[in-house]
Design an enzyme around this catalytic site. Structure first.
Site, PDB file in Angstrom:
ATOM      1  N   LYS A 193      30.942  44.829  44.799  1.00  0.00           N
ATOM      2  CA  LYS A 193      31.161  44.961  46.345  1.00  0.00           C
ATOM      3  C   LYS A 193      31.938  45.892  46.738  1.00  0.00           C
ATOM      4  O   LYS A 193      32.451  46.629  45.961  1.00  0.00           O
ATOM      5  CB  LYS A 193      31.565  43.466  46.973  1.00  0.00           C
ATOM      6  CG  LYS A 193      30.602  42.401  46.561  1.00  0.00           C
ATOM      7  CD  LYS A 193      29.306  42.433  47.200  1.00  0.00           C
ATOM      8  CE  LYS A 193      28.000  41.766  46.642  1.00  0.00           C
ATOM      9  NZ  LYS A 193      28.290  40.306  46.606  1.00  0.00           N
TER      10      LYS A 193
HETATM   11  C1  PLP Z   1      27.581  39.027  46.419  1.00  0.00           C
HETATM   12  C2  PLP Z   1      27.085  38.227  47.495  1.00  0.00           C
HETATM   13  C3  PLP Z   1      27.479  36.641  47.815  1.00  0.00           C
HETATM   14  C4  PLP Z   1      28.282  36.009  46.851  1.00  0.00           C
HETATM   15  O1  PLP Z   1      29.271  36.585  46.737  1.00  0.00           O
HETATM   16  P1  PLP Z   1      30.266  35.883  45.284  1.00  0.00           P
HETATM   17  O2  PLP Z   1      31.447  36.617  45.483  1.00  0.00           O
HETATM   18  O3  PLP Z   1      29.528  36.736  44.149  1.00  0.00           O
HETATM   19  O4  PLP Z   1      30.099  34.434  45.149  1.00  0.00           O
HETATM   20  C5  PLP Z   1      26.742  36.188  49.097  1.00  0.00           C
HETATM   21  N1  PLP Z   1      25.983  36.631  49.803  1.00  0.00           N
HETATM   22  C6  PLP Z   1      25.395  38.142  49.625  1.00  0.00           C
HETATM   23  C7  PLP Z   1      24.446  38.437  50.179  1.00  0.00           C
HETATM   24  C8  PLP Z   1      26.023  38.694  48.228  1.00  0.00           C
HETATM   25  O5  PLP Z   1      25.406  39.740  48.242  1.00  0.00           O
END
Ligand code: PLP
Length: 400
Positions: A193
């Site tokens: 991210k």
């Molecule tokens: C990465 C992601 C999540 C979840 O995040 P985590 O930190 O991996 O639990 C939720 N929604 C979207 C659209 C994502 O890309």
């Protein structure tokens, strides 16, 4: 017996592979983690609280609660708003399964929606799934492009808006403030991210005091801080379990990494924006590709750069293009396989292929290209040139 230098010779002829993602972890992040490791206090403490304070301050929200994933933040929001059995939560099918699974955690039904050409949930997609049971809407700022939630809220004035902001940092912050970021927003600090807390982490933001209090309780085993007061001075060993909570707290090791990343947010974002602009320029006039949607005035965090293939003009499908890019050393990914195409959503909720044609059309055409801070112009250009070469070579012969 293989010749000892054969592999070396071959690999030195190929340009170095360009990974789909490389985390922007520098010496400062490493030092910050080491400092916590040496400090004697590893789990949730001063660093986690400092990250929360920095986050709340920058986003202009009342409460920021550090948790160990974005999924945990989504779950805590549903739990905190009392959403459960018999309730429906409207979710775009074009998202990660985290959005749907948290509904299952609380016993609610994910009511999947189609998406617009911009991959986002719009009023035209939300309206058909609204029922008397709709208690929440979960817009997803796909790729980092901000969803305009105002028309959605007009359609569903009584629903809680829980924004999946996993891709949105820092773009959402530009329009943060009163009424923004929904009733709650969930950010992710997963490895890929826009910032990471060292692999896993997340943040729940809200201006709702009751939600914040409930989420603070539930993220750490439902253990109530009030016990400290009740047992009085000297009762530092005392605790009281008020609810069956979860284990969702963020460690200080993670938070220390996150603090360094958060301080670099503008620089990291600027690099993503520059890469996206360079790709746009390279692809701009190709009739075989479509660059990602933008909306004038809407912020974009560029977590992902998702190119679309003009399949009607090509003799290759998406999988074949990805394979050719891979052979040329270009890492890619696909975001996302729509939820209704997965066996779980079909078996449990009765969805089937064909239910959401716009999402399926986007899915078949989309490829996520490398976009990460630290990518050089030469790397961006090589990705673009390789993709252009692959699609040009696959151009349909002109029909007579
Ligand atoms: C990465 C992601 C999540 C979840 O995040 P985590 O930190 O991996 O639990 C939720 N929604 C979207 C659209 C994502 O890309």
């Amino acid at each position: 017996v293989p010749e000892p230098d054969h592999e070396v010779r071959v690999s030195s002829q190929l340009p170095e592979p360009i990974p789909f993602h490389r985390p922007a972890i520098g010496e400062a992040e490493i030092e910050a983690a080491v400092e916590v490791l040496r400090s004697g206090w590893l789990t949730t403490g001063a660093k986690a609280h400092a990250l929360e304070a920095a986050f709340a301050d920058r986003l202009g929200v009342q409460h920021a609660l550090a948790v160990n994933s974005g999924t945990a933040a989504l779950h805590l929001a549903l739990d905190g708003f009392g959403i459960g059995s018999g309730d429906e939560v409207a979710i775009p099918t074009y998202t990660f399964t985290a959005c749907g699974e948290v509904c299952a955690y609380v016993g609610a039904r994910p009511a999947l929606t189609d998406v617009g050409e911009d991959y986002l949930l719009g009023p035209a997609q939300l309206e058909p799934v609204l029922t008397a049971a709709t208690r929440a809407v979960m817009p997803v700022h796909f790729a980092g492009l901000e969803v305009d939630t105002i028309p959605l809220r007009e359609l569903a004035p009584d629903a809680r808006f829980i924004e999946d902001a996993a891709h949105a940092l820092p773009s959402t912050t530009d329009r943060a403030g009163a009424g923004r970021l929904g009733d709650a927003a969930a950010f992710s600090f997963y490895a890929t991210k826009t910032i990471t807390t060292g692999g896993e982490g997340g943040m729940l933001t809200t201006n709702d005091d009751a939600l914040a209090a409930r989420a603070a309780l539930m993220r750490l085993h439902g253990i109530s801080a009030d016990a400290w007061n009740r047992y009085g001075a000297g009762g530092h060993w005392a605790y009281e379990v008020a609810e069956a909570g979860f284990k969702y707290n963020l460690t200080d090791v993670s938070a220390a990494i996150g603090l360094v990343q958060f301080a670099r947010l503008d620089d990291l974002a600027a690099q993503r924006i520059a890469i996206a602009a360079r790709y746009d320029e390279r692809f701009g006039d190709s009739a075989l590709l479509r660059v990602p949607p933008r909306h004038p005035g809407a912020p974009h965090a560029w977590h992902l750069y998702v190119i679309q293939l003009e399949l009607d003009a090509l003799t290759l499908d998406r999988a074949q293009v990805i394979e050719r890019l891979g052979v040329a050393g270009i890492g890619t990914s696909v975001h996302f396989i729509p939820l209704h195409l997965h066996p779980h959503y079909q078996r449990r909720y009765g969805y089937k292929p064909g239910d959401f044609p716009a999402a399926e059309r986007l899915f078949e055409r989309s490829i996520s290209l490398p976009i990460w801070p630290g990518m050089t112009d030469a790397q961006v250009d090589r990705v673009a040139a390789t993709l252009l070469e692959v699609v040009e070579a696959a151009r349909h012969p002109v029909q007579v």
